[in-house]
Design a protein around this motif. Structure first.
Motif, PDB file in Angstrom:
ATOM      1  N   ILE A   1       0.834  -1.208   0.000  1.00 11.46           N
ATOM      2  CA  ILE A   1       0.000   0.000   0.000  1.00 11.46           C
ATOM      3  C   ILE A   1       0.866   1.253   0.000  1.00 11.46           C
ATOM      4  CG2 ILE A   1      -1.646   1.340   1.377  1.00 11.46           C
ATOM      5  CD1 ILE A   1      -2.870  -1.347   2.254  1.00 11.46           C
ATOM      6  N   GLN A   2       1.974   1.215   0.736  1.00 15.77           N
ATOM      7  CA  GLN A   2       2.861   2.372   0.841  1.00 15.77           C
ATOM      8  C   GLN A   2       3.918   2.411  -0.258  1.00 15.77           C
ATOM      9  OE1 GLN A   2       4.366   2.219   4.872  1.00 15.77           O
ATOM     10  NE2 GLN A   2       2.297   1.880   5.693  1.00 15.77           N
ATOM     11  N   ASN A   3       3.862   1.453  -1.173  1.00 16.07           N
ATOM     12  CA  ASN A   3       4.789   1.374  -2.305  1.00 16.07           C
ATOM     13  C   ASN A   3       6.250   1.313  -1.837  1.00 16.07           C
ATOM     14  OD1 ASN A   3       5.546   1.196  -4.966  1.00 16.07           O
ATOM     15  ND2 ASN A   3       5.478   3.400  -5.339  1.00 16.07           N
ATOM     16  N   ARG A   4       6.497   0.466  -0.877  1.00 16.90           N
ATOM     17  CA  ARG A   4       7.869   0.301  -0.380  1.00 16.90           C
ATOM     18  C   ARG A   4       8.227  -1.188  -0.253  1.00 16.90           C
ATOM     19  NH1 ARG A   4       7.365  -1.068   4.883  1.00 16.90           N
ATOM     20  NH2 ARG A   4       5.536  -0.376   6.065  1.00 16.90           N
ATOM     21  N   THR A   5       7.726  -1.994  -1.178  1.00 16.79           N
ATOM     22  CA  THR A   5       8.047  -3.411  -1.197  1.00 16.79           C
ATOM     23  C   THR A   5       9.421  -3.615  -1.828  1.00 16.79           C
ATOM     24  OG1 THR A   5       5.714  -3.956  -1.470  1.00 16.79           O
ATOM     25  CG2 THR A   5       7.292  -5.697  -1.975  1.00 16.79           C
ATOM     26  N   ASP A   6      10.338  -4.270  -1.089  1.00 17.28           N
ATOM     27  CA  ASP A   6      11.661  -4.514  -1.665  1.00 17.28           C
ATOM     28  C   ASP A   6      11.608  -5.714  -2.609  1.00 17.28           C
ATOM     29  OD1 ASP A   6      11.765  -6.856  -0.092  1.00 17.28           O
ATOM     30  OD2 ASP A   6      12.817  -5.835   1.535  1.00 17.28           O
ATOM     31  N   ASN A   7      12.733  -5.984  -3.276  1.00 15.98           N
ATOM     32  CA  ASN A   7      12.766  -7.035  -4.290  1.00 15.98           C
ATOM     33  C   ASN A   7      12.513  -8.414  -3.695  1.00 15.98           C
ATOM     34  OD1 ASN A   7      13.288  -5.195  -6.327  1.00 15.98           O
ATOM     35  ND2 ASN A   7      15.510  -5.438  -6.201  1.00 15.98           N
ATOM     36  N   VAL A   8      13.034  -8.649  -2.509  1.00 18.04           N
ATOM     37  CA  VAL A   8      12.870  -9.965  -1.888  1.00 18.04           C
ATOM     38  C   VAL A   8      11.403 -10.231  -1.577  1.00 18.04           C
ATOM     39  CG1 VAL A   8      13.407 -11.371   0.139  1.00 18.04           C
ATOM     40  CG2 VAL A   8      15.210 -10.039  -0.968  1.00 18.04           C
ATOM     41  N   ASN A   9      10.751  -9.287  -0.928  1.00 14.05           N
ATOM     42  CA  ASN A   9       9.339  -9.483  -0.589  1.00 14.05           C
ATOM     43  C   ASN A   9       8.447  -9.430  -1.830  1.00 14.05           C
ATOM     44  OD1 ASN A   9       9.509  -9.926   2.203  1.00 14.05           O
ATOM     45  ND2 ASN A   9       9.721  -7.730   2.599  1.00 14.05           N
ATOM     46  N   GLY A  10       8.839  -8.637  -2.808  1.00 16.54           N
ATOM     47  CA  GLY A  10       8.089  -8.634  -4.061  1.00 16.54           C
ATOM     48  C   GLY A  10       8.125 -10.001  -4.729  1.00 16.54           C
ATOM     49  N   ALA A  11       9.282 -10.645  -4.697  1.00 16.35           N
ATOM     50  CA  ALA A  11       9.402 -11.983  -5.280  1.00 16.35           C
ATOM     51  C   ALA A  11       8.591 -13.000  -4.488  1.00 16.35           C
ATOM     52  CB  ALA A  11      10.876 -12.394  -5.324  1.00 16.35           C
ATOM     53  N   ARG A  12       8.545 -12.845  -3.170  1.00 13.74           N
ATOM     54  CA  ARG A  12       7.749 -13.763  -2.341  1.00 13.74           C
ATOM     55  C   ARG A  12       6.261 -13.638  -2.662  1.00 13.74           C
ATOM     56  NH1 ARG A  12       8.262 -12.195   3.286  1.00 13.74           N
ATOM     57  NH2 ARG A  12       7.188 -14.153   3.746  1.00 13.74           N
ATOM     58  N   ILE A  13       5.784 -12.407  -2.796  1.00 13.20           N
ATOM     59  CA  ILE A  13       4.378 -12.187  -3.133  1.00 13.20           C
ATOM     60  C   ILE A  13       4.063 -12.745  -4.514  1.00 13.20           C
ATOM     61  CG2 ILE A  13       2.659 -10.416  -3.654  1.00 13.20           C
ATOM     62  CD1 ILE A  13       3.993  -8.695  -1.464  1.00 13.20           C
ATOM     63  N   HIS A  14       4.935 -12.486  -5.476  1.00 15.50           N
ATOM     64  CA  HIS A  14       4.732 -12.960  -6.835  1.00 15.50           C
ATOM     65  C   HIS A  14       4.641 -14.489  -6.864  1.00 15.50           C
ATOM     66  CE1 HIS A  14       6.018 -12.407 -11.338  1.00 15.50           C
ATOM     67  NE2 HIS A  14       4.857 -13.004 -11.208  1.00 15.50           N
ATOM     68  N   SER A  15       5.578 -15.153  -6.191  1.00 19.66           N
ATOM     69  CA  SER A  15       5.591 -16.616  -6.164  1.00 19.66           C
ATOM     70  C   SER A  15       4.348 -17.167  -5.479  1.00 19.66           C
ATOM     71  CB  SER A  15       6.851 -17.116  -5.457  1.00 19.66           C
ATOM     72  OG  SER A  15       6.905 -18.524  -5.456  1.00 19.66           O
ATOM     73  N   ALA A  16       3.933 -16.535  -4.383  1.00 16.42           N
ATOM     74  CA  ALA A  16       2.757 -17.015  -3.647  1.00 16.42           C
ATOM     75  C   ALA A  16       1.497 -16.948  -4.510  1.00 16.42           C
ATOM     76  CB  ALA A  16       2.565 -16.195  -2.373  1.00 16.42           C
TER      77      ALA A  16
END
Length: 204
Positions: A83-98
């Motif tokens: 929501i705050q547009n501060r997702t780093d690459n690691v967590n972005g990849a986790r969300i994408h994979s999930a």
């Protein structure tokens, strides 16, 4: 963070270990197309980051919770980061994979199919499922309709209600494994297709 069209690699451990069948190349098939999941998620992200709509933020949280049963135990800080547009690459990849590899949305089957709908249509299975798998399959079909309706209506409240209603029925450890006799049949020329004539439940 929005999802791109490139898919992350599938998990490979535990219940995701691929079956080994001589002479059959296997892959994971998505029941609900990834393109639809991506479209819903990207719209939610866009609206959550550009509006102060509490209903939108709730819908994003409930949507992601559908995919977070095992893989995203830290759901709340992840949602806040999106929501705050501060997702780093690691967590972005986790969300994408999930989202791409939710086990309730995956069936292991032959790579060479005569009836593969690709990334465009629902790929519902009815033969060779356990009762719990059949329940999950029906829930996925209902969510498919709910997500399509959402993209037309843009009703965050309806999307939240649909996600909450479906979540408990979607809990599972891994994909539905390859069951050649129960779920699949050969279609000739080295191709396979899923069995279709009615719904057949197996013990389990």
């Amino acid at each position: 963070m929005k999802l791109g069209t490139e898919r992350p690699p599938a998990p490979q451990s535990g219940p995701w270990r691929r079956s080994s069948v001589p002479g059959v190349q296997l892959m994971y098939h998505h029941v609900m197309p990834v393109s639809l999941l991506r479209e819903v998620w990207n719209y939610l992200v866009e609206q959550a980051q550009t509006t102060q709509s509490a209903a939108c933020h709730t819908a994003l949280r409930q949507f992601l919770a559908l995919f977070a049963t095992r893989t995203l135990p830290d759901l709340e800080p992840l949602v806040a980061g999106v929501i705050q547009n501060r997702t780093d690459n690691v967590n972005g990849a986790r969300i994408h994979s999930a989202i791409v590899w939710a086990p309730w949305n995956i069936v292991e089957g032959p790579a060479n199919r005569a009836d593969d709908p690709g990334d465009h249509y629902l790929d519902r299975f009815t033969h060779g499922l356990t009762r719990l798998e059949a329940l999950r399959m029906r829930r996925v079909e209902e969510l498919y309709a709910d997500f399509q309706e959402f993209l037309g209506s843009r009703s965050f409240q309806n999307l939240s209600r649909a996600a909450v209603a479906a979540r408990m029925d979607l809990v599972c450890e891994g994909p539905i494994p390859f069951r050649p006799e129960q779920m699949w049949e050969q279609a000739g020329a080295g191709l396979w297709r899923k069995r279709r004539s009615g719904e057949r439940i197996i013990p389990g």
